[in-house]
Write a protein that holds these residues in place. Structure first.
Motif, mmCIF file in Angstrom:
data_model
loop_
_atom_site.group_PDB
_atom_site.id
_atom_site.type_symbol
_atom_site.label_atom_id
_atom_site.label_comp_id
_atom_site.label_asym_id
_atom_site.label_seq_id
_atom_site.Cartn_x
_atom_site.Cartn_y
_atom_site.Cartn_z
ATOM 1 N N ALA A 133 1.003 -0.975 -0.132
ATOM 2 C CA ALA A 133 0.161 0.031 0.329
ATOM 3 C C ALA A 133 0.683 1.117 0.260
ATOM 4 O O ALA A 133 0.677 1.942 -0.939
ATOM 5 C CB ALA A 133 -1.062 0.384 0.831
ATOM 6 N N PRO A 134 1.846 1.188 1.267
ATOM 7 C CA PRO A 134 2.752 2.452 0.951
ATOM 8 C C PRO A 134 3.291 2.733 -0.282
ATOM 9 O O PRO A 134 3.881 3.780 -0.782
ATOM 10 C CB PRO A 134 3.574 2.353 2.177
ATOM 11 N N TYR A 135 3.582 1.205 -0.566
ATOM 12 C CA TYR A 135 4.781 1.447 -2.228
ATOM 13 C C TYR A 135 3.706 1.913 -3.648
ATOM 14 O O TYR A 135 4.528 2.652 -3.859
ATOM 15 C CB TYR A 135 5.027 -0.066 -2.264
ATOM 16 N N PHE A 136 2.276 1.486 -3.460
ATOM 17 C CA PHE A 136 1.712 1.781 -4.843
ATOM 18 C C PHE A 136 1.381 3.528 -3.818
ATOM 19 O O PHE A 136 1.627 4.177 -5.515
ATOM 20 C CB PHE A 136 0.436 1.958 -4.235
ATOM 21 N N PHE A 137 1.706 4.098 -3.047
ATOM 22 C CA PHE A 137 1.207 5.405 -3.003
ATOM 23 C C PHE A 137 2.926 6.307 -3.285
ATOM 24 O O PHE A 137 2.709 7.257 -4.146
ATOM 25 C CB PHE A 137 0.740 6.190 -1.830
ATOM 26 N N VAL A 138 4.273 5.335 -3.336
ATOM 27 C CA VAL A 138 4.933 6.321 -3.096
ATOM 28 C C VAL A 138 5.237 6.143 -4.797
ATOM 29 O O VAL A 138 5.326 7.095 -5.467
ATOM 30 C CB VAL A 138 6.547 5.398 -3.166
ATOM 31 N N VAL A 139 4.635 5.273 -6.387
ATOM 32 C CA VAL A 139 4.886 5.018 -7.298
ATOM 33 C C VAL A 139 4.339 6.576 -8.050
ATOM 34 O O VAL A 139 4.226 6.905 -8.989
ATOM 35 C CB VAL A 139 5.034 3.743 -7.944
ATOM 36 N N TYR A 140 2.767 6.431 -7.164
ATOM 37 C CA TYR A 140 1.141 7.165 -7.849
ATOM 38 C C TYR A 140 2.243 8.593 -7.822
ATOM 39 O O TYR A 140 2.382 9.807 -8.476
ATOM 40 C CB TYR A 140 0.191 7.089 -6.689
ATOM 41 N N PHE A 141 2.187 8.674 -6.091
ATOM 42 C CA PHE A 141 3.060 10.918 -5.736
ATOM 43 C C PHE A 141 4.305 10.974 -6.948
ATOM 44 O O PHE A 141 4.288 11.763 -7.478
ATOM 45 C CB PHE A 141 3.462 10.534 -4.464
ATOM 46 N N SER A 142 5.086 10.010 -7.064
ATOM 47 C CA SER A 142 5.827 10.044 -7.905
ATOM 48 C C SER A 142 5.976 10.217 -9.351
ATOM 49 O O SER A 142 6.505 11.857 -10.191
ATOM 50 C CB SER A 142 7.571 9.361 -8.111
ATOM 51 N N ALA A 143 5.062 9.493 -9.774
ATOM 52 C CA ALA A 143 4.349 9.520 -11.529
ATOM 53 C C ALA A 143 3.943 11.234 -11.053
ATOM 54 O O ALA A 143 3.657 11.822 -12.730
ATOM 55 C CB ALA A 143 3.973 8.226 -11.930
#
Lengths: 205, 528
Positions: A133-143
């Motif tokens: 879940a946190p990993y998804f949001f790292v990708v989401y915010f970075s992208a």
């Protein structure tokens, strides 16, 4: 002087080729994020899917519509420039840039809500203990942040083109307009890829 | 007609020039500076390793030294060396163009490179980085207390200089070739730069984003590569090597291009198998994108992925061997003279072959378990990068020195330097193969006493190497003022660049260039 120079008639083709090469590079620039997304989705499916359903589907959809409309305005500007319709080209460019700004405002609002809901990864992350879940949001915010930077550059380029068109006395700067158009469409296409990846795919029943 | 060197001589005019020839010289000055800074780090490393104890510098400083050496040599010397200096100067001349397609972008690349370089030096002055040039995670993002962010951002920045140079070359080669100069009449030097440019444009951005992700993980303490936070360190290694393996070909393909010009000139023969040489260049560039996994055989990878990467790595040997055999065949029945550029080129063939074949040892799955992370790896890639790329760069500098400066270098001194570099290089790095095979790990500042003899040999070789590098700096500088004036074509070269004056006029050629026959017998009507 008949050495091959950049002043030759093929200037438009030369500039377009340069922009295509640059966009190929830009595509590879986003590559690691796409790979990181695929890695997370495959190896941590539960947390990743949960997180992906926390994104705001309606704002994402609205933004997609706005960005597609902006691309239509840009395409129109490039087409009209061939007819030397200076005023119309200028208006299309302004509309394109304005839609880009609206996209950014909505995106800021979305980030703000996600921040308030503790979806930014960190010690007080609101998600479940699932990994992914946190990993998804790292990708989401970075992208989405990198996309927003590209869009900001695109708005700057479009406004510069509008100024050049507005002030030009002679024929319109076709090669520069074509290059700006290609860049804008690229930024749009990146969003068209990010939208299903980040908002849609995990919402299938 | 005034030469490009006398036109616009003030510092301000140099720093705002868009002439590809002058930008090439700006690059040459900058990368020479970085070469000697990176070299100084290597000197301290070799001094430290002369004794088994870590007695010259503390372990932390040693880590910072080999990181500085790697970062500076890879991104601030080797990557820009041949493309940005020789490629920049020669590609427009070789295709009969007035300049690159985007001259202002070319100057911008130099400034971007310089900003990245200054950023890196600043990071080093603040205290340096201890991660190694590979920035492996999670050490670089979570544990290292050194100045990772500034150096990583500088590398990110410099990447755009590479991308813009590559883009410029691709468009130039597509769009600005002289009438009649079709693809299969292009000099192999141009082919090599075309292939290199494709790698620059497609691989560098992947490194750039990877550097961004390091900064994000380090700044915000969020998990991308750190397993403790839900990330994966292998993801970093895949991304890093997806760039950094093709980066090897960014260094060695232009070197092959240089050698492919020097060998036929001093053997007085046409290059053997021209078309296959061009295909081999493109083949290496393509295969280079598919072999990054061979850096990770021991980091955790499925057996099938390992076998695939191993097999693909072996395939790279095929086009590489085609090139070595064709250079050798070009020499056959040639009327060979051993001028300094030829000495470098012949040295290149031997050293590249050794470096390439030992690469196959490392690409073999079982053997790699024994050899990886040892000095064998260090020796292998220095044979490719120093014995190969740096030797070719120096060979090219000597070969085109008369064209670039309008002066001849002193031949005797140049031959002495070439010989010193060859022997110094082998003495430095051959012992490292043996050290690695016997199990000495890389990146340690102290070692078991039984490794001392070979380490002393290596350090002794490095001192010869150091003098070999300082010599050209001295006599080439001397020749700028006292060297014999160079004729247009001192080597009886057949390329278009020899058809114009030495040094060339601002416009490159005084008359339109039309190519009639094969490039190695070009009838340049622009003969000045």
């Amino acid at each position: 002087m008949s050495l091959t120079t950049i002043d030759d008639a093929g200037r438009l083709e030369t500039v377009r080729l340069g922009m295509w090469a640059f966009l190929a590079s830009e595509l590879m620039f986003f590559g690691p994020l796409l790979l990181g997304w695929a890695y997370g989705r495959i190896s941590m499916p539960d947390g990743f899917a949960w997180a992906s359903r926390q994104t705001d589907l309606w704002l994402g959809t609205l933004n997609t519509a706005i960005l597609l409309s902006s691309s239509a305005a840009m395409a129109l500007a490039v087409q009209l420039s061939a007819l030397q319709l200076k005023r119309q080209v200028g208006r299309c460019l302004l509309a394109c840039a304005a839609l880009g700004v609206v996209f950014l405002l909505i995106k800021f609002y979305e980030w703000h809500r996600e921040w308030a809901e503790h979806l930014f990864p960190g010690p007080d992350f609101a998600g479940p203990a699932h990994t992914g879940a946190p990993y998804f949001f790292v990708v989401y915010f970075s992208a989405t942040f990198l996309h927003a930077i590209h869009l900001t550059i695109g708005i700057g380029v479009t406004l510069t083109m509008w100024r050049r068109v507005h002030k030009s006395l002679g024929p319109l700067p076709q090669p520069a307009l074509h290059a700006a158009g290609l860049y804008w469409h690229f930024v749009d296409v990146v969003w068209v890829a990010l939208f299903p990846m980040l908002y849609l795919v995990e919402r299938t029943p | 007609m005034s030469s490009y060197l006398t036109e616009g001589p003030t510092l301000r005019q140099w720093l705002t020039t868009t002439d590809h020839k002058k930008v090439a010289i700006l690059y040459a000055i900058a990368i020479t500076l970085f070469f000697f800074i990176g070299g100084a780090a290597a000197v301290i490393i070799r001094l430290e390793l002369a004794t088994p104890q870590g007695d010259l510098v503390p372990a932390q400083t040693y880590n910072e030294l080999f990181t500085a050496h790697g970062v500076i040599m890879v991104w601030f010397f080797l990557i820009p060396s041949i493309p940005s200096v020789l490629g920049n100067f020669l590609i427009p001349l070789m295709i009969g163009a007035r300049d690159l397609a985007f001259p202002r972008l070319n100057l911008a690349s130099w400034y971007i490179y310089l900003i990245g370089g200054v950023g890196t030096l600043w990071g080093m002055l603040l205290g340096g980085v201890d991660t190694g040039w590979t920035f492996y995670t999670p050490f670089s993002t979570m544990f290292s207390n050194s100045h990772v962010i500034i150096v990583v951002l500088s590398v990110f920045f410099t990447g755009f200089s590479s991308i813009l140079t590559g883009l410029n070359f691709i468009v130039t080669i597509h769009r600005l070739r002289a009438p009649g100069l079709t693809w299969f009449k292009l000099p192999l030097f141009v082919w090599a730069h075309y292939a290199t440019s494709i790698i620059l444009v497609l691989a560098t951005p992947v490194l750039a984003m990877t550097m961004v992700l390091i900064v994000i993980e380090r700044l915000f303490q969020v998990g991308i590569f750190d397993p403790a936070l839900g990330g994966d360190p292998l993801l970093f290694q895949h991304l890093f090597w997806f760039y950094s393996h093709p980066a090897v070909y960014i260094m060695v393909l232009p070197a092959m291009g240089v050698v492919s010009e020097i060998i036929p000139t001093f053997a007085r023969r046409k290059i053997f198998g021209y078309r296959f040489m061009a295909y081999a260049i493109m083949g290496i560039a393509l295969l280079g994108f598919l072999v990054w996994g061979h850096h990770m055989f021991t980091s955790g990878m499925s057996m099938y992925a390992g076998m695939t990467f191993s097999l693909l790595s072996f395939f790279v040997a095929v086009p590489s061997a085609i090139k070595v055999f064709n250079w050798t065949a070009t020499l056959y029945k040639g009327s060979i003279t051993f001028d300094a550029p030829m000495l470098y080129a012949l040295g290149f063939i031997g050293l590249f072959t050794i470096g390439g074949l030992t690469g196959l040892f490392l690409a073999a799955l079982a053997l790699d378990v024994h050899l990886t992370h040892t000095y064998f790896v260090v020796a292998h890639f220095h044979y490719i990068m120093v014995g190969g790329a740096v030797a070719a760069y120096l060979g090219g500098i000597h070969f085109w020195w008369p064209k670039v400066t309008g002066r001849m270098y002193p031949e005797m001194w140049a031959r002495v330097a070439a010989a010193m570099l060859f022997f110094g290089f082998n003495l430095t790095f051959f012992p490292q193969y043996l050290l690695g095979y016997e199990g000495m790990p890389r990146r340690y500042h102290s070692y078991a006493p039984e490794y001392q003899l070979l380490n002393v040999l290596s350090s002794a070789g490095a001192s010869i190497l150091a003098i070999g590098y300082l010599l050209p700096l001295c006599y080439l500088a001397w020749s700028l003022f006292y060297g014999r004036h160079a004729p247009s074509n001192p080597w009886e070269g057949r390329g278009l660049e020899w058809k114009t004056l030495s040094p060339p006029p601002v416009e490159n050629f005084s008359n339109p260039v039309v190519v009639h026959s094969h490039v190695h017998e070009v009838a340049g009507e622009g003969a000045a």
